[in-house]
Scaffold this active site. Structure first.
Site, PDB file in Angstrom:
ATOM      1  CB  VAL A  86      -0.964   0.114   1.155  1.00 53.98           C
ATOM      2  CG1 VAL A  86      -1.827   1.271   1.366  1.00 53.98           C
ATOM      3  CG2 VAL A  86      -1.898  -1.171   1.017  1.00 53.98           C
ATOM      4  CE  LYS A  87       4.081   4.695  -4.999  1.00 50.65           C
ATOM      5  NZ  LYS A  87       4.026   5.309  -6.534  1.00 50.65           N
ATOM      6  CG  LEU A  88      -0.247   4.737   3.002  1.00 51.44           C
ATOM      7  CD1 LEU A  88      -0.140   4.517   4.557  1.00 51.44           C
ATOM      8  CD2 LEU A  88      -2.021   5.089   2.592  1.00 51.44           C
TER       9      LEU A  88
END
Ligand code: E4P
Length: 221
Positions: A86-88
């Site tokens: 997951v890219k945040l």
């Protein structure tokens, strides 16, 4: 140094995969938009990439703005495929989300990192990957590689108690790839166009042309 491909385009991913050099994929909302994909197709599209790259980390980004929203999106994205990372984007909300997600074993790629302190905070919060951007510094007349060097060095100085890898992002040139490797960055995520630049050299082309010409002479002798 490991190579990720920075694209959401299936054909480009397949091409890089066929070369045997692919260690992962990074996508972002802009890269998905570039494929012409619609919202309804986003999840099946990401699942297709994940199947194609089984066992390799595939970053999918959420645009949620709250910690709870990021956590909910992250859990959902990770449920689509085991290899989803997951890219945040780095911010207070994403640090809190990363801290919670790391405890659940959901890997986070902290993106839009432009400084060493941001990278340190991301790593301390539990990010599995930290993505310093290079090209966007160059776009504003600053030296992205100098900034990358600081980030690589500060992360190397500490043991964060979990694995943290630097993904050199916003890579635009073959020289960015060279410099990232010289600095010992763990990974470079590279668009296919730039991978092609890495592959090409005028002396290689000249050499092939000469060999071909000489081989014609041999055939006609
Ligand atoms: C990768 O994770 C980043 O989203 C990407 O490298 C950004 O690149 P850009 O600055 O060329 O948009």
């Amino acid at each position: 140094m490991k190579f990720f491909i920075d694209t959401a385009d299936i054909d480009e991913i397949e091409q890089a995969r066929s070369w045997g050099i692919l260690d992962g994929v990074t996508t972002n909302p802009s890269l998905y938009a570039k494929t012409g994909g619609r919202l309804a197709d986003f999840e099946p599209h990401m699942q297709r990439i994940c199947e194609l790259c089984a066992g390799l980390p595939v970053s999918a980004e959420t645009c949620a703005k709250t910690t709870d929203g990021m956590i909910a999106d992250a859990r959902h994205l990770h449920s689509l495929a085991d290899n989803i990372v997951v890219k945040l984007p780095i911010c207070a909300e994403s640090l809190a989300a990363t801290h919670a997600l790391a405890k659940e074993g959901i890997p986070v790629n902290m993106t839009l990192v432009f400084s060493a302190p941001q990278a340190l905070l991301a790593a301390r919060a539990g990010a599995r990957y930290v993505s310093p951007f290079v090209g966007r510094f160059d776009d504003i007349g600053e030296d992205g590689i100098e900034r990358l060097a600081e980030t690589v060095q500060v992360l190397r100085n500490y043991d964060f108690g979990h694995e943290v890898e630097v993904i050199t992002a916003s890579v635009r040139t073959a020289n960015h790839v060279t410099q990232a490797a010289l600095l010992g960055a763990d990974i470079a995520t590279v668009p296919l166009k730039t991978l092609m630049q890495c592959l090409a050299h005028p002396l290689t082309e000249q050499g092939v042309a000469k060999f071909d010409a000489d081989w014609e002479k041999v055939k006609n002798a």
